[in-house]
Design a protein around this motif. Structure first.
Motif, PDB file in Angstrom:
ATOM      1  N   GLY A  77     -14.329 -11.411  -2.698  1.00 24.04           N
ATOM      2  CA  GLY A  77     -13.978 -12.685  -3.237  1.00 24.04           C
ATOM      3  C   GLY A  77     -12.599 -12.476  -4.079  1.00 24.04           C
ATOM      4  N   LEU A  78     -12.558 -11.334  -4.744  1.00 24.60           N
ATOM      5  CA  LEU A  78     -11.258 -11.067  -5.569  1.00 24.60           C
ATOM      6  C   LEU A  78     -10.292 -10.876  -4.798  1.00 24.60           C
ATOM      7  CD1 LEU A  78     -12.730  -9.027  -8.467  1.00 24.60           C
ATOM      8  CD2 LEU A  78     -11.971 -11.355  -8.862  1.00 24.60           C
ATOM      9  N   ARG A  79     -10.553 -10.059  -3.743  1.00 24.22           N
ATOM     10  CA  ARG A  79      -9.329  -9.814  -2.760  1.00 24.22           C
ATOM     11  C   ARG A  79      -8.681 -11.091  -2.173  1.00 24.22           C
ATOM     12  NH1 ARG A  79     -12.372  -5.145  -1.230  1.00 24.22           N
ATOM     13  NH2 ARG A  79     -11.558  -3.498  -1.994  1.00 24.22           N
ATOM     14  N   SER A  80      -9.814 -11.982  -1.736  1.00 27.86           N
ATOM     15  CA  SER A  80      -9.156 -13.083  -1.168  1.00 27.86           C
ATOM     16  C   SER A  80      -8.532 -14.140  -2.126  1.00 27.86           C
ATOM     17  CB  SER A  80     -10.263 -13.879  -0.439  1.00 27.86           C
ATOM     18  OG  SER A  80     -11.152 -14.258  -1.337  1.00 27.86           O
ATOM     19  N   ARG A  81      -9.021 -14.284  -3.284  1.00 28.42           N
ATOM     20  CA  ARG A  81      -8.413 -15.251  -4.293  1.00 28.42           C
ATOM     21  C   ARG A  81      -7.251 -14.499  -5.191  1.00 28.42           C
ATOM     22  NH1 ARG A  81     -13.767 -15.202  -5.598  1.00 28.42           N
ATOM     23  NH2 ARG A  81     -13.478 -14.439  -7.832  1.00 28.42           N
ATOM     24  N   LEU A  82      -7.228 -13.363  -5.257  1.00 29.31           N
ATOM     25  CA  LEU A  82      -6.148 -12.612  -6.248  1.00 29.31           C
ATOM     26  C   LEU A  82      -5.400 -11.893  -5.671  1.00 29.31           C
ATOM     27  CD1 LEU A  82      -8.903 -12.445  -9.090  1.00 29.31           C
ATOM     28  CD2 LEU A  82      -7.225 -14.180  -8.795  1.00 29.31           C
ATOM     29  N   GLY A  83      -5.281 -11.400  -4.332  1.00 29.39           N
ATOM     30  CA  GLY A  83      -4.073 -10.897  -3.946  1.00 29.39           C
ATOM     31  C   GLY A  83      -4.448  -9.493  -3.337  1.00 29.39           C
ATOM     32  N   GLY A  84      -5.596  -9.129  -2.871  1.00 31.09           N
ATOM     33  CA  GLY A  84      -5.861  -8.168  -1.965  1.00 31.09           C
ATOM     34  C   GLY A  84      -5.941  -6.593  -2.673  1.00 31.09           C
ATOM     35  N   SER A  85      -5.800  -5.514  -2.292  1.00 27.86           N
ATOM     36  CA  SER A  85      -5.897  -4.136  -2.900  1.00 27.86           C
ATOM     37  C   SER A  85      -4.526  -3.713  -3.290  1.00 27.86           C
ATOM     38  CB  SER A  85      -6.361  -3.318  -1.659  1.00 27.86           C
ATOM     39  OG  SER A  85      -6.597  -2.094  -2.192  1.00 27.86           O
ATOM     40  N   ALA A  86      -4.520  -2.411  -3.612  1.00 29.23           N
ATOM     41  CA  ALA A  86      -3.181  -1.763  -4.118  1.00 29.23           C
ATOM     42  C   ALA A  86      -1.931  -2.204  -3.170  1.00 29.23           C
ATOM     43  CB  ALA A  86      -3.314  -0.429  -4.185  1.00 29.23           C
ATOM     44  N   SER A  87      -0.836  -2.212  -3.881  1.00 30.35           N
ATOM     45  CA  SER A  87       0.336  -2.686  -2.879  1.00 30.35           C
ATOM     46  C   SER A  87       1.430  -1.940  -3.769  1.00 30.35           C
ATOM     47  CB  SER A  87       0.496  -4.304  -3.120  1.00 30.35           C
ATOM     48  OG  SER A  87       0.705  -4.944  -4.209  1.00 30.35           O
ATOM     49  N   GLU A  88       2.854  -2.416  -3.197  1.00 30.99           N
ATOM     50  CA  GLU A  88       4.001  -1.619  -3.904  1.00 30.99           C
ATOM     51  C   GLU A  88       4.153  -2.211  -5.459  1.00 30.99           C
ATOM     52  OE1 GLU A  88       6.994  -2.188  -1.375  1.00 30.99           O
ATOM     53  OE2 GLU A  88       6.425  -0.746   0.356  1.00 30.99           O
ATOM     54  N   ASP A  89       3.595  -3.570  -5.305  1.00 37.12           N
ATOM     55  CA  ASP A  89       3.765  -4.213  -6.717  1.00 37.12           C
ATOM     56  C   ASP A  89       2.643  -3.599  -7.695  1.00 37.12           C
ATOM     57  OD1 ASP A  89       5.663  -5.675  -5.555  1.00 37.12           O
ATOM     58  OD2 ASP A  89       4.339  -7.205  -4.926  1.00 37.12           O
ATOM     59  N   GLY A  90       1.692  -3.127  -7.344  1.00 41.15           N
ATOM     60  CA  GLY A  90       0.842  -2.713  -8.543  1.00 41.15           C
ATOM     61  C   GLY A  90      -0.590  -2.311  -7.853  1.00 41.15           C
ATOM     62  N   LEU A  91      -1.499  -1.870  -8.752  1.00 37.78           N
ATOM     63  CA  LEU A  91      -2.692  -1.108  -8.298  1.00 37.78           C
ATOM     64  C   LEU A  91      -3.735  -2.193  -7.623  1.00 37.78           C
ATOM     65  CD1 LEU A  91      -3.667   0.987 -11.259  1.00 37.78           C
ATOM     66  CD2 LEU A  91      -2.962   1.796  -9.088  1.00 37.78           C
ATOM     67  N   GLY A  92      -3.831  -3.583  -8.294  1.00 32.52           N
ATOM     68  CA  GLY A  92      -4.536  -4.395  -7.470  1.00 32.52           C
ATOM     69  C   GLY A  92      -5.957  -4.143  -7.973  1.00 32.52           C
ATOM     70  N   ILE A  93      -7.132  -4.476  -6.997  1.00 28.48           N
ATOM     71  CA  ILE A  93      -8.262  -3.942  -7.240  1.00 28.48           C
ATOM     72  C   ILE A  93      -8.363  -2.729  -7.809  1.00 28.48           C
ATOM     73  CG2 ILE A  93      -9.166  -3.292  -5.072  1.00 28.48           C
ATOM     74  CD1 ILE A  93     -10.857  -6.225  -7.095  1.00 28.48           C
ATOM     75  N   LEU A  94      -7.741  -1.485  -7.547  1.00 28.10           N
ATOM     76  CA  LEU A  94      -7.926  -0.397  -7.812  1.00 28.10           C
ATOM     77  C   LEU A  94      -7.615  -0.008  -9.510  1.00 28.10           C
ATOM     78  CD1 LEU A  94      -5.960   1.743  -5.132  1.00 28.10           C
ATOM     79  CD2 LEU A  94      -8.394   1.423  -5.261  1.00 28.10           C
ATOM     80  N   ALA A  95      -7.185  -0.909  -9.969  1.00 29.73           N
ATOM     81  CA  ALA A  95      -7.016  -1.001 -11.694  1.00 29.73           C
ATOM     82  C   ALA A  95      -8.202  -0.595 -12.298  1.00 29.73           C
ATOM     83  CB  ALA A  95      -6.369  -2.447 -12.013  1.00 29.73           C
ATOM     84  N   PHE A  96      -9.463  -1.283 -11.714  1.00 33.98           N
ATOM     85  CA  PHE A  96     -10.671  -0.886 -12.456  1.00 33.98           C
ATOM     86  C   PHE A  96     -11.152   0.493 -12.489  1.00 33.98           C
ATOM     87  CE2 PHE A  96     -10.902  -5.642 -10.946  1.00 33.98           C
ATOM     88  CZ  PHE A  96     -10.684  -5.866 -12.515  1.00 33.98           C
ATOM     89  N   GLU A  97     -10.995   1.185 -11.212  1.00 31.33           N
ATOM     90  CA  GLU A  97     -11.268   2.462 -10.948  1.00 31.33           C
ATOM     91  C   GLU A  97     -10.238   3.412 -11.674  1.00 31.33           C
ATOM     92  OE1 GLU A  97     -11.452   5.958  -7.487  1.00 31.33           O
ATOM     93  OE2 GLU A  97     -11.243   3.889  -7.047  1.00 31.33           O
ATOM     94  N   ALA A  98      -8.861   2.718 -11.819  1.00 34.75           N
ATOM     95  CA  ALA A  98      -8.030   3.806 -12.631  1.00 34.75           C
ATOM     96  C   ALA A  98      -8.499   3.571 -14.233  1.00 34.75           C
ATOM     97  CB  ALA A  98      -6.584   3.061 -12.370  1.00 34.75           C
ATOM     98  N   ALA A  99      -8.982   2.528 -14.537  1.00 40.60           N
ATOM     99  CA  ALA A  99      -9.184   2.229 -16.226  1.00 40.60           C
ATOM    100  C   ALA A  99     -10.320   2.990 -16.389  1.00 40.60           C
ATOM    101  CB  ALA A  99      -9.304   0.582 -16.273  1.00 40.60           C
ATOM    102  N   ALA A 100     -11.342   2.952 -15.485  1.00 42.11           N
ATOM    103  CA  ALA A 100     -12.709   3.872 -15.584  1.00 42.11           C
ATOM    104  C   ALA A 100     -12.186   5.205 -15.967  1.00 42.11           C
ATOM    105  CB  ALA A 100     -13.707   3.743 -14.509  1.00 42.11           C
ATOM    106  N   ALA A 101     -11.351   5.672 -15.143  1.00 40.77           N
ATOM    107  CA  ALA A 101     -10.903   7.091 -15.250  1.00 40.77           C
ATOM    108  C   ALA A 101     -10.106   7.597 -16.386  1.00 40.77           C
ATOM    109  CB  ALA A 101     -10.101   7.732 -14.054  1.00 40.77           C
TER     110      ALA A 101
END
Length: 471
Positions: free
Chosen positions: A12-36
């Motif tokens: 749902g987040l990908r469809s509403r907010l812009g998919g996964s990581a891209s050239e512009d930013g981490l996207g949904i991978l931000a949460f994994e990065a923040a946990a690390a």
């Protein structure tokens, strides 16, 4: 621990907010990065001078650790170091996965970070990496930057959860409207139905705007190569600090970097082992965490896996911890009995005793029964004996109770709840929990506590029994 979220929520987040990581930013991978990143900040704080001194002076010399685990300080330090390396390996894995996305950006250090980190751990590349990428310079500022990133991304995560709940409420509202049938436009029922619907839509608009704004200020919108570089350098800085703090007693760690630049993390002033342990003693009692034939892919967790003879090795640490905490609660309820202050709820106490008995493992239950039979054979428990039993229980729980509390805290800190997932405070070391406690010794201590409580309960029951019951 990799961040895990429900598939439907992610989709749902990908469809509403812009998919996964891209050239512009981490996207949904931000949460994994923040946990690390939160794990790295936590490790950085746990390796400060104050925390390492507390580990050596308090944690490893605690009475419970000495009684149930070991008095060998070098052995205990190796266990503590091994757990830190396990956490560091997990953060390094995340950094390596992000770095692999940067192979086309002209950053060979990031593209091949997994191998660079493995070589650094073996002691064959840490100093060279520092000379090449300068991870020791400005380390303190990088950790401060990661703190800000984690805080912002944790806020985004919370607001996304709130958005998901509002959207679910909207779907339920739409379903209710569909099943309620047509409502006359001018009726009061129509107005009553429209009011909450419009209010919900306004809340949704505001929440979506808030989420978009938070995305722009969090890791979601930060370039992948920037975060991969930040995390990779921080991983190496933590590894260098581990070498300084534990290098004298843990073989296999990379040697300290010449010049001491890697220790400028805000709190460190040099090796902490030199004033408390002779170098020859450290070497004499030391043993490598990793065997000579270990490869870079061998998980560090093998070196700190509790043996089968320990509480953790038998998988009973949480159950034993809960038994101990229940015994503490029952002791608190029983204290007025011996002091002749009958202010307790008798039914509540009986319920607590029943619950405690039900949670006992078979081995402990058998041990308590046998010990009680031997202790109470041919004798009555009077007030003096009950007071002595309570004092004995209190003495044991003074050192056993903290280990049980730390065991629960250790598990809670590694849970998947948001407040723990992005927590940046130093974590409870496994060595101060029941994980490495000798199982027989731990069971003996628990049996001693339960037998003492049984004696107090026996006296309390006799004291409160009406006199005519004995006729």
């Amino acid at each position: 621990m990799v961040l895990v979220m429900p598939r439907t929520w992610l989709a749902g987040l990908r469809s509403r907010l812009g998919g996964s990581a891209s050239e512009d930013g981490l996207g949904i991978l931000a949460f994994e990065a923040a946990a690390a990143m939160s794990r790295l900040v936590s490790l950085h704080r746990s390796l400060s001078d104050d925390e390492v001194r507390r580990l050596r002076a308090d944690v490893l010399r605690a009475e419970g650790v000495a009684r149930l685990t070991s008095t060998d300080q070098s052995f205990l330090l190796r266990l503590a170091c091994g757990e830190i390396l396990v956490d560091l390996d997990r953060a390094a894995d995340t950094a390596a996965r992000l770095g692999a996305r940067c192979c086309g950006s002209g950053a060979p250090f990031l593209c091949d970070f997994d191998r660079a980190y493995a070589n650094a751990k073996r002691g064959t590349g840490l100093a060279r990496l520092d000379a090449a990428v300068g991870f020791s310079r400005g380390a303190g500022k990088r950790f401060k930057k990661m703190e800000r990133h984690v805080a912002a991304t944790a806020k985004l995560y919370a607001e996304m959860e709130a958005l998901t709940e509002l959207e679910a409420s909207e779907r339920r509202m739409e379903q209710w409207m569909q099943h309620s049938g047509p409502i006359p436009a001018q009726s009061s029922k129509r107005q009553q139905a429209d009011e909450p619907s419009e209010k919900l839509k306004r809340e949704l608009r505001l929440q979506r705007h808030k989420v978009r704004r938070l995305r722009e200020g969090s890791l979601w919108s930060v370039a992948v190569h920037k975060m991969a570089k930040l995390m990779a350098k921080s991983v190496l800085a933590v590894l260098a600090r581990v070498s300084l703090a534990f290098g004298a007693v843990v073989l296999g760690l990379p040697p300290p970097i010449a010049g001491g630049r890697a220790w400028a993390l805000g709190h460190s002033s040099g090796p902490l082992h030199q004033s408390t342990m002779a170098p020859d003693a450290a070497i004499r009692h030391s043993a490598p965490i990793f065997r000579q034939n270990d490869t870079a892919s061998t998980p560090s967790s093998l070196s700190i896996k509790p043996p089968a003879t320990t509480v953790g090795g038998s998988g009973m640490e949480l159950r034993y911890a809960n038994v101990i905490l229940s015994a503490e609660t029952l002791l608190t309820a029983l204290r007025p009995a011996v002091r002749d202050e009958d202010v307790r709820d008798g039914m509540m106490e009986l319920s607590m005793r029943d619950e405690l008995y039900k949670m006992l493992p078979v081995a402990i239950r058998v041990g308590v029964t046998a010990e009680l039979r031997e202790r109470l054979r041919g004798q009555q428990v009077d007030e003096e004996a009950a007071t002595a039993a309570m004092d004995a229980v209190e003495r044991v729980l003074r050192w056993l109770g903290p280990m049980a509390h730390d065991t629960l805290r250790w598990h809670d800190e590694r849970g998947m709840e948001r407040k723990q997932r992005f927590s940046m405070r130093p974590r409870a070391p496994m060595v101060q929990t029941l994980h490495f406690a000798d199982r027989r010794k731990a069971e003996g201590a628990i049996v001693e506590v339960l037998v003492g409580l049984s004696c107090v309960c026996w006296y309390d029951d006799q004291r409160r029994r009406p006199a005519d019951w004995d006729d």
